[in-house]
Design an enzyme around this catalytic site. Sequence first.
Site, PDB file in Angstrom:
ATOM      1  CE  LYS A 159       1.806   8.151  -3.203  1.00  0.00           C
ATOM      2  NZ  LYS A 159       2.729   7.734  -2.187  1.00  0.00           N
ATOM      3  CB  SER A 176       1.739   2.028  -0.771  1.00  0.00           C
ATOM      4  OG  SER A 176       2.912   1.403  -0.312  1.00  0.00           O
ATOM      5  CG  HIS A 232      -1.364   5.247  -0.646  1.00  0.00           C
ATOM      6  ND1 HIS A 232      -1.369   5.242  -2.029  1.00  0.00           N
ATOM      7  CD2 HIS A 232      -0.100   4.977  -0.267  1.00  0.00           C
ATOM      8  CE1 HIS A 232      -0.156   4.960  -2.458  1.00  0.00           C
ATOM      9  NE2 HIS A 232       0.634   4.790  -1.419  1.00  0.00           N
TER      10      HIS A 232
HETATM   11  C1  LIG Z   1       4.160   7.652  -2.081  1.00  0.00           C
HETATM   12  C2  LIG Z   1       4.492   7.464  -0.651  1.00  0.00           C
HETATM   13  C3  LIG Z   1       5.457   8.247  -0.034  1.00  0.00           C
HETATM   14  C4  LIG Z   1       6.329   9.187  -0.795  1.00  0.00           C
HETATM   15  O1  LIG Z   1       5.644  10.308  -1.185  1.00  0.00           O
HETATM   16  P1  LIG Z   1       6.200  11.208  -2.383  1.00  0.00           P
HETATM   17  O2  LIG Z   1       5.517  12.500  -2.201  1.00  0.00           O
HETATM   18  O3  LIG Z   1       5.831  10.505  -3.640  1.00  0.00           O
HETATM   19  O4  LIG Z   1       7.693  11.298  -2.202  1.00  0.00           O
HETATM   20  C5  LIG Z   1       5.635   8.090   1.320  1.00  0.00           C
HETATM   21  N1  LIG Z   1       4.911   7.192   2.033  1.00  0.00           N
HETATM   22  C6  LIG Z   1       3.994   6.402   1.454  1.00  0.00           C
HETATM   23  C7  LIG Z   1       3.215   5.432   2.286  1.00  0.00           C
HETATM   24  C8  LIG Z   1       3.765   6.504   0.091  1.00  0.00           C
HETATM   25  O5  LIG Z   1       2.884   5.708  -0.502  1.00  0.00           O
END
Ligand SMILES: *Cc1c(COP(=O)(O)O)cnc(C)c1O
Length: 379
Positions: free
Chosen positions: A226, A167, A195
């Site tokens: 996302k 990320s 992602h």
């Molecule tokens: C954003 C993210 C999460 C958390 O997801 P949310 O739905 O925002 O709680 C978990 N793992 C990774 C790799 C992320 O980038």
Amino acid sequence: MKKENLKRTLRKVKGAQDRTIVLEGKELLNFCSNNYLGLANDKRLLKAAQESMKTEGFGAGASRLVCGNMAAHQELEEKMCQFKKSEGCLVFSSGYMANIGIISALFSKDDIIFSDRLNHASIVDGIKLSGAKFKRYPHSDMKALEKMLKEFKEIKRKVIITDSIFSMDGDIAPLDEIVRLAKKYKSLVMIDEAHALGVIGKNGRGLAEHFDVEKDIDIQMGTFSKAVGSFGAYCCGKKELMDELINKARSFIYTTGLPPAVCAASSKGIDIIQQEEALRKKLWDNTYFIRGELTSAGFDTQYSQTPIIPIVVKDSDLALEFSKRLVKEGVFISAIRPPTVPNNTARMRLSITAKHTKDDCEKVVEVLKKVGGELKIIN
Ligand SMILES: *Cc1c(COP(=O)(O)O)cnc(C)c1O
């Protein structure tokens, strides 16, 4: 934290997430959201949510194990099974909750977890909650991972956990090699496609599709927050795995089901990902253009291979100053500082979407070059 200039504060955004946002009253080009396909403000998602509210109301009223398991939850799970070609799927309230719930439900003190050093915080928290033995391997270092697997080969239950797309760095995990090692040392594999879903893979199914190893991944977790433009998360895998999670994952059991309208919007987002390949193509066209321009201008974009592009400036104060000057020029890219990233690797984290126009992409490059030059980050 204040003394070290690491204290963070919230900034208010007015209106919706789009290619521009209104931040503290000023309209800025938005290059820091994870809204990769621009679906967060897509009319079709809004309509799906509104339609759901007409019949299902808003709140789910209870945990899904009590009386909160509504049609929209199950429809989303069925859709994910079809899309991901998976036997089972379970929807969680968020990616954070999915990771802490899945890992702590499945692993305990007699097991061992091998985790990439740059994995998301929710994975680390899940591992800590599980009480399992915890070995971090250096980022994407397959030699180091193999050494650890060899060293602990006597431990019966092993799992390798990795982000698909990292990320804060925008590089991809060597999943083909991870799968090979997992087979050799009889380890399970869990991936976090937060992602990657909707972004990578011929059909947008994520990095497992990209490497053609979907059948070899035991636990496939990802989010709707996302590229899907909604909220919530999923775990795909065998039916037995879902039974285990429904009965053991505390962040699934002891929390209210998602509002059904949120799930209806996620379902629509998944439909759009399947139907509109053009969105993904636009995202990658924008990515190649911007990354190419930035690297030829002399910026250090590390190993970025995706729409997440880091510009590492190391020093936290410098990153903050960079971000501030960009805002003056009409562009929003946030500075990412420790502890979100390792010490001395503060960076600007640029994330690109399919909604950005050619003009937007040219503007961000121009402004980054101007400010980067002023701050002597490039010559
Ligand atoms: C954003 C993210 C999460 C958390 O997801 P949310 O739905 O925002 O709680 C978990 N793992 C990774 C790799 C992320 O980038």
